[in-house]
Design a protein around this motif. Structure first.
Motif, PDB file in Angstrom:
ATOM      1  N   MET A 404       0.951  -1.213   0.014  1.00  0.00           N
ATOM      2  CA  MET A 404      -0.151  -0.089   0.177  1.00  0.00           C
ATOM      3  C   MET A 404       0.863   1.250  -0.065  1.00  0.00           C
ATOM      4  N   PRO A 405       1.759   1.172   0.888  1.00  0.00           N
ATOM      5  CA  PRO A 405       2.533   2.659   0.742  1.00  0.00           C
ATOM      6  C   PRO A 405       3.339   2.738  -0.677  1.00  0.00           C
ATOM      7  N   ASN A 406       3.756   1.519  -1.095  1.00  0.00           N
ATOM      8  CA  ASN A 406       4.374   1.522  -2.584  1.00  0.00           C
ATOM      9  C   ASN A 406       3.360   2.279  -3.526  1.00  0.00           C
ATOM     10  N   VAL A 407       2.332   1.734  -3.289  1.00  0.00           N
ATOM     11  CA  VAL A 407       1.287   2.157  -4.597  1.00  0.00           C
ATOM     12  C   VAL A 407       0.650   3.464  -4.310  1.00  0.00           C
ATOM     13  N   SER A 408      -0.012   3.588  -3.033  1.00  0.00           N
ATOM     14  CA  SER A 408      -0.683   5.019  -2.794  1.00  0.00           C
ATOM     15  C   SER A 408       0.253   6.011  -2.609  1.00  0.00           C
ATOM     16  N   GLY A 409       1.471   5.834  -1.975  1.00  0.00           N
ATOM     17  CA  GLY A 409       2.415   6.794  -1.659  1.00  0.00           C
ATOM     18  C   GLY A 409       3.209   6.972  -2.851  1.00  0.00           C
ATOM     19  N   MET A 410       3.909   5.912  -3.344  1.00  0.00           N
ATOM     20  CA  MET A 410       5.137   6.170  -4.276  1.00  0.00           C
ATOM     21  C   MET A 410       4.574   6.200  -5.753  1.00  0.00           C
ATOM     22  N   VAL A 411       3.646   5.345  -5.892  1.00  0.00           N
ATOM     23  CA  VAL A 411       3.160   5.412  -7.435  1.00  0.00           C
ATOM     24  C   VAL A 411       2.124   6.569  -7.739  1.00  0.00           C
ATOM     25  N   LEU A 412       1.292   6.501  -6.716  1.00  0.00           N
ATOM     26  CA  LEU A 412       0.060   7.378  -6.913  1.00  0.00           C
ATOM     27  C   LEU A 412      -0.061   8.738  -6.255  1.00  0.00           C
ATOM     28  N   PHE A 413       0.819   8.978  -5.385  1.00  0.00           N
ATOM     29  CA  PHE A 413       0.856  10.433  -4.806  1.00  0.00           C
ATOM     30  C   PHE A 413      -0.261  10.588  -3.968  1.00  0.00           C
ATOM     31  N   ALA A 414      -0.980   9.568  -3.553  1.00  0.00           N
ATOM     32  CA  ALA A 414      -2.338   9.732  -3.222  1.00  0.00           C
ATOM     33  C   ALA A 414      -2.179  10.245  -1.725  1.00  0.00           C
ATOM     34  N   ASP A 415      -0.986  10.193  -1.044  1.00  0.00           N
ATOM     35  CA  ASP A 415      -1.020  10.853   0.479  1.00  0.00           C
ATOM     36  C   ASP A 415      -0.462  12.011   0.294  1.00  0.00           C
ATOM     37  N   GLN A 416      -0.377  12.770  -1.002  1.00  0.00           N
ATOM     38  CA  GLN A 416       0.101  14.252  -1.108  1.00  0.00           C
ATOM     39  C   GLN A 416       1.211  14.386  -0.880  1.00  0.00           C
ATOM     40  N   GLY A 417       2.224  13.513  -0.922  1.00  0.00           N
ATOM     41  CA  GLY A 417       3.667  13.872  -0.641  1.00  0.00           C
ATOM     42  C   GLY A 417       4.122  13.448   0.781  1.00  0.00           C
ATOM     43  N   TYR A 418       3.235  12.614   1.458  1.00  0.00           N
ATOM     44  CA  TYR A 418       3.856  12.277   2.699  1.00  0.00           C
ATOM     45  C   TYR A 418       5.260  11.349   2.530  1.00  0.00           C
ATOM     46  N   LEU A 419       5.151  10.571   1.529  1.00  0.00           N
ATOM     47  CA  LEU A 419       6.257   9.297   1.407  1.00  0.00           C
ATOM     48  C   LEU A 419       7.177   9.778   0.396  1.00  0.00           C
ATOM     49  N   ALA A 420       6.694  10.565  -0.748  1.00  0.00           N
ATOM     50  CA  ALA A 420       7.668  10.933  -1.810  1.00  0.00           C
ATOM     51  C   ALA A 420       7.511  12.225  -2.155  1.00  0.00           C
ATOM     52  N   SER A 421       8.531  12.850  -2.867  1.00  0.00           N
ATOM     53  CA  SER A 421       8.737  14.354  -2.995  1.00  0.00           C
ATOM     54  C   SER A 421       8.145  14.820  -3.966  1.00  0.00           C
ATOM     55  N   LYS A 422       7.658  13.859  -4.923  1.00  0.00           N
ATOM     56  CA  LYS A 422       7.027  14.135  -6.346  1.00  0.00           C
ATOM     57  C   LYS A 422       6.300  12.872  -6.721  1.00  0.00           C
ATOM     58  N   PRO A 423       5.267  13.364  -7.690  1.00  0.00           N
ATOM     59  CA  PRO A 423       4.637  11.929  -8.239  1.00  0.00           C
ATOM     60  C   PRO A 423       5.611  11.188  -9.184  1.00  0.00           C
ATOM     61  N   TYR A 424       5.636  10.086  -9.399  1.00  0.00           N
ATOM     62  CA  TYR A 424       6.636   9.442 -10.125  1.00  0.00           C
ATOM     63  C   TYR A 424       6.215   9.324 -11.587  1.00  0.00           C
ATOM     64  N   ALA A 425       5.804  10.436 -12.358  1.00  0.00           N
ATOM     65  CA  ALA A 425       5.175  10.233 -13.549  1.00  0.00           C
ATOM     66  C   ALA A 425       6.499  10.617 -14.668  1.00  0.00           C
ATOM     67  N   ALA A 426       6.255   9.767 -15.798  1.00  0.00           N
ATOM     68  CA  ALA A 426       7.061   9.816 -16.900  1.00  0.00           C
ATOM     69  C   ALA A 426       6.545   9.708 -18.135  1.00  0.00           C
ATOM     70  N   GLY A 427       7.255  10.335 -19.191  1.00  0.00           N
ATOM     71  CA  GLY A 427       6.551  10.223 -20.445  1.00  0.00           C
ATOM     72  C   GLY A 427       7.378   8.926 -21.171  1.00  0.00           C
ATOM     73  N   GLY A 428       7.149   8.696 -22.463  1.00  0.00           N
ATOM     74  CA  GLY A 428       7.593   7.615 -22.991  1.00  0.00           C
ATOM     75  C   GLY A 428       9.217   7.426 -23.294  1.00  0.00           C
ATOM     76  N   SER A 429       9.879   8.777 -23.317  1.00  0.00           N
ATOM     77  CA  SER A 429      11.186   9.069 -23.572  1.00  0.00           C
ATOM     78  C   SER A 429      11.949   8.307 -22.329  1.00  0.00           C
ATOM     79  N   TYR A 430      11.468   8.340 -21.441  1.00  0.00           N
ATOM     80  CA  TYR A 430      11.850   7.702 -20.223  1.00  0.00           C
ATOM     81  C   TYR A 430      12.072   6.106 -20.126  1.00  0.00           C
ATOM     82  N   ILE A 431      10.903   5.735 -20.545  1.00  0.00           N
ATOM     83  CA  ILE A 431      10.891   4.088 -20.861  1.00  0.00           C
ATOM     84  C   ILE A 431      11.692   3.651 -22.086  1.00  0.00           C
TER      85      ILE A 431
END
Ligand code: DLZ
Ligand code: SF4
Length: 509
Positions: A404-431
């Motif tokens: 749950m902390p990995n998904v809600s916190g790290m992946v979805l930023f659902a905790d509004q940054g309690y766990l991660a400093s920014k959403p882990y969002a990336a475009g195709g070039s990073y992939i």
């Protein structure tokens, strides 16, 4: 005085607190396969098989130490289907006077345990799970009233507290974290070793038949089944990793390769999280490999950080924030989980690859989970509850405290940054930078808009545009917003149009 000692499916450690002062003749050890646990989310078939087989092997080992091991199989006609029901039956069958158990890994189960004293009118001793390296009170004290927690600072404290990779009070190598060295894409030198595999024995075969019969309609392939199911297997898997993969683990940690699900990862998460391996043993083994010159510091530090840092950090957050964490939805995401997560039916090759690996192995490595499966869900706004349920059910290593902390916190930023400093969002070039998936894809990763453009490209900007109010003020996002502004109105409109078309099509699939 007869004590009932209850061992849950993720407590398969001989050093478990529950067993510490057990009387080998007098006490009764209870383990049970129950419908409630197998179906509260519809676990991947291999996950159920792994846990049941590991439980049966562990019970057999305990029978050599203890005279009274009560093991209830799923198909036992008297099986009541729940932990509480099975404890009730054991109390009557063995005239139990008191219960000893170790704290549950999941909040849901802990709630159950907390009721037992009242349910059974017997003393219940619920012991701390000291297999973890940071107890919950220490974590809570460290977290204090901070609005945001950062793993890096917690990790440094853990390195010091456990004297791990330290040179006096300084980190070996002069740096705490070598992540910057751990981002190489696959190259000609990347030739991952064969994964450690075990042939199913008769116990596992019986479990595979049971799972086929009872859970054959659950997600994922049941066979081939190659996971280890005993402490010895798990230790062999760890040794295999240290010998064959650790030295390159750091370098290729974030790399993804077509049809290569294993890479240089350890694949020991399922053993660790059910108790067949202990965190400190993994850490010390990696540390010893470094001191013996078998693996470079960036690899060893990266591996240790996952276990000593990240794993303990997410567990601390889970217990600090439950039950409200389960409801967090800071970005107000509303979309149902697309069916492609279940059937891999998509032309986006990266997603297809990662879903297929998950189906086949109940495993995908961390960057596939984060950069592809998680990132896509974030960009299209999947509801946290739905993505959590998916991750929890499909991975053999997943228990709610870690998932749950990995998904809600790290992946979805659902905790509004309690766990991660920014959403882990990336475009195709990073992939594309970290994988060769794009070479086999129907979409063009270089194209930003239009029917052939990689959907990650426009979805990324659309995501930023949609969440401007919440994210623009984040200093780590400011540069991306400036880039979006510089695109100009025409391109921004194209982003919106392509995204809306894509999302509309997705909801009809
Ligand atoms: C995941 C799982 C499954 C599928 N089945 C069982 C089971 O039948 N019996 C059991 O003791 N544990 C099982 N588990 C693991 C539990 O879900 C896990 O121990 C709790 O969620 C931890 O709180
Ligand atoms: Fe994934 Fe886009 Fe690359 Fe296709 S082009 S594999 S969708 S990142």
């Amino acid at each position: 005085m007869t004590t009932l000692r209850v061992i849950l499916g993720d407590q398969l450690s001989h050093s478990l607190a529950t067993l510490r002062d057990a009387d080998p003749k007098q006490d009764v050890i209870l383990m049970c396969e129950v419908w409630e646990e197998a179906t509260y989310v519809r676990h991947h078939q291999q996950k159920i098989a792994f846990i049941f087989s590991a439980m049966r092997h562990f019970a057999a080992e305990l029978s050599r130490r203890f005279q009274q091991v009560r093991y209830v199989e799923l198909n036992d006609p008297a099986n009541t289907g729940s932990f509480t029901g099975e404890v009730a039956r054991a109390i009557v069958a063995h005239s139990i006077d008191r219960i000893v158990v170790t704290a549950a890994g999941e909040y849901r189960v802990q709630q159950m345990l907390d009721q037992w004293e009242q349910d059974f009118q017997l003393p219940v001793e619920c012991r701390q799970d000291d297999r973890f390296l940071c107890d919950l009170a220490t974590f809570a004290e460290w977290a204090g009233t901070k609005k945001q927690l950062r793993m890096e600072f917690f990790y440094r404290k853990m390195r010091q507290d456990h004297d791990c990779l330290m040179d006096g009070n300084q980190p070996i190598g002069g740096q705490w974290n070598f992540d910057a060295d751990n981002r190489a894409p696959a190259d000609a030198a990347c030739r991952p070793p064969k994964p450690f595999q075990i042939k199913p024995d008769t116990i596992t075969q019986a479990v595979l038949d049971l799972v086929e019969q009872q859970f054959g309609d659950h997600f994922g392939d049941l066979k081939p089944f190659h996971w280890g199911v005993t402490t010895k297997h798990a230790q062999q898997a760890l040794a295999h990793f240290i010998q064959h993969a650790l030295s390159n683990f750091g370098r290729y940690q974030d790399a993804m390769v077509q049809d290569e699900p294993w890479m240089y990862h350890a694949h020991i998460g399922l053993y660790l999280n059910c108790g067949l391996l202990l965190p400190l043993d993994c850490i010390r083994a990696a540390e010893a490999a470094f001191h013996a010159g078998q693996a470079p510091l960036n690899a060893v530090e990266g591996f240790i950080r996952q276990i000593l840092g990240w794993r303990e950090f997410v567990r601390g957050i889970y217990w600090l924030k439950m039950p409200s964490y389960a409801k967090a939805n800071g970005l107000q995401a509303k979309r149902a989980l697309p069916s492609l997560y279940w059937d891999g039916n998509t032309q986006m090759n990266c997603l297809k690859q990662c879903v297929q690996a998950t189906q086949r192995h109940a495993y995908a490595h961390h960057i596939q989970r984060l950069m592809v499966l998680g990132n896509f869900a974030l960009l299209i706004g999947v509801k946290p509850t739905e993505l959590n349920a998916w991750f929890l059910s499909v991975y053999a290593d997943a228990y709610e405290w870690v998932e749950m902390p990995n998904v809600s916190g790290m992946v979805l930023f659902a905790d509004q940054g309690y766990l991660a400093s920014k959403p882990y969002a990336a475009g195709g070039s990073y992939i594309n930078k970290m994988s060769n998936y794009c070479q086999k894809c129907r979409y063009n990763v270089k194209q930003k808009n239009g029917p052939d453009a990689c959907p990650f490209n426009y979805l990324y900007w659309f995501f930023l545009d949609q969440h401007r109010d919440q994210l623009q003020r984040n200093p780590r996002m400011a540069m991306m917003y400036r880039t979006f502004e510089r695109m100009g109105a025409e391109k921004q409109d194209a982003v919106r149009q392509d995204s809306q078309l894509f999302l509309k099509a997705l909801s009809f699939l």
